[in-house]
Scaffold this motif. Structure first.
Motif, PDB file in Angstrom:
ATOM      1  N   SER A  14      13.040  59.828  59.769  1.00  0.00           N
ATOM      2  CA  SER A  14      13.465  61.216  59.834  1.00  0.00           C
ATOM      3  C   SER A  14      12.849  61.982  61.102  1.00  0.00           C
ATOM      4  O   SER A  14      11.683  61.567  61.360  1.00  0.00           O
ATOM      5  N   LYS A  15      13.378  62.809  61.393  1.00  0.00           N
ATOM      6  CA  LYS A  15      12.866  63.492  62.542  1.00  0.00           C
ATOM      7  C   LYS A  15      11.764  64.489  62.316  1.00  0.00           C
ATOM      8  O   LYS A  15      11.896  65.318  61.197  1.00  0.00           O
ATOM      9  N   PRO A  16      10.712  64.625  62.782  1.00  0.00           N
ATOM     10  CA  PRO A  16       9.775  65.648  62.460  1.00  0.00           C
ATOM     11  C   PRO A  16      10.221  67.024  62.629  1.00  0.00           C
ATOM     12  O   PRO A  16      10.977  67.052  63.928  1.00  0.00           O
ATOM     13  N   SER A  17       9.734  67.856  62.069  1.00  0.00           N
ATOM     14  CA  SER A  17      10.158  69.084  62.341  1.00  0.00           C
ATOM     15  C   SER A  17       9.568  69.804  63.567  1.00  0.00           C
ATOM     16  O   SER A  17       8.817  69.446  64.135  1.00  0.00           O
ATOM     17  N   ALA A  18      10.374  70.752  64.137  1.00  0.00           N
ATOM     18  CA  ALA A  18      10.069  71.148  65.537  1.00  0.00           C
ATOM     19  C   ALA A  18       8.669  72.181  65.353  1.00  0.00           C
ATOM     20  O   ALA A  18       8.475  72.615  64.240  1.00  0.00           O
ATOM     21  N   PRO A  19       7.698  71.867  66.215  1.00  0.00           N
ATOM     22  CA  PRO A  19       6.600  72.628  66.207  1.00  0.00           C
ATOM     23  C   PRO A  19       6.767  74.154  66.167  1.00  0.00           C
ATOM     24  O   PRO A  19       7.665  74.668  66.732  1.00  0.00           O
ATOM     25  N   SER A  20       5.812  74.909  65.738  1.00  0.00           N
ATOM     26  CA  SER A  20       5.886  76.189  65.410  1.00  0.00           C
ATOM     27  C   SER A  20       5.655  76.977  66.842  1.00  0.00           C
ATOM     28  O   SER A  20       5.048  76.271  67.823  1.00  0.00           O
TER      29      SER A  20
END
Length: 64
Positions: free
Chosen positions: A12-18
């Motif tokens: 899965s793609k990692p979540s976008a950085p904050s």
């Protein structure tokens, strides 16, 4: 009879950085520059006011 498909790995793609993680270096740079300019300009105390007494030169000699 065929074997059922077994899922071993799920990619899965990692979540976008904050926002903070993306821009923290810029925020810390700006804060550092502001604090540095404040310290160079006089810091927390600044120069004494013109009508305030200033410390006099010491008359104590270092030789004994």
């Amino acid at each position: 009879m065929t074997k059922p498909v077994r899922v071993e790995y799920v990619l899965s793609k990692p979540s976008a950085p904050s926002w903070w993680r993306r821009n923290r270096h810029l925020v810390l740079l700006v804060v550092g520059l502001i604090v540095g300019a404040w310290l160079v300009d006089g810091g927390p105390g600044g120069a004494p006011a013109p009508d305030q007494p200033r410390p006099a030169r010491s008359t104590v000699s270092g030789d004994r």
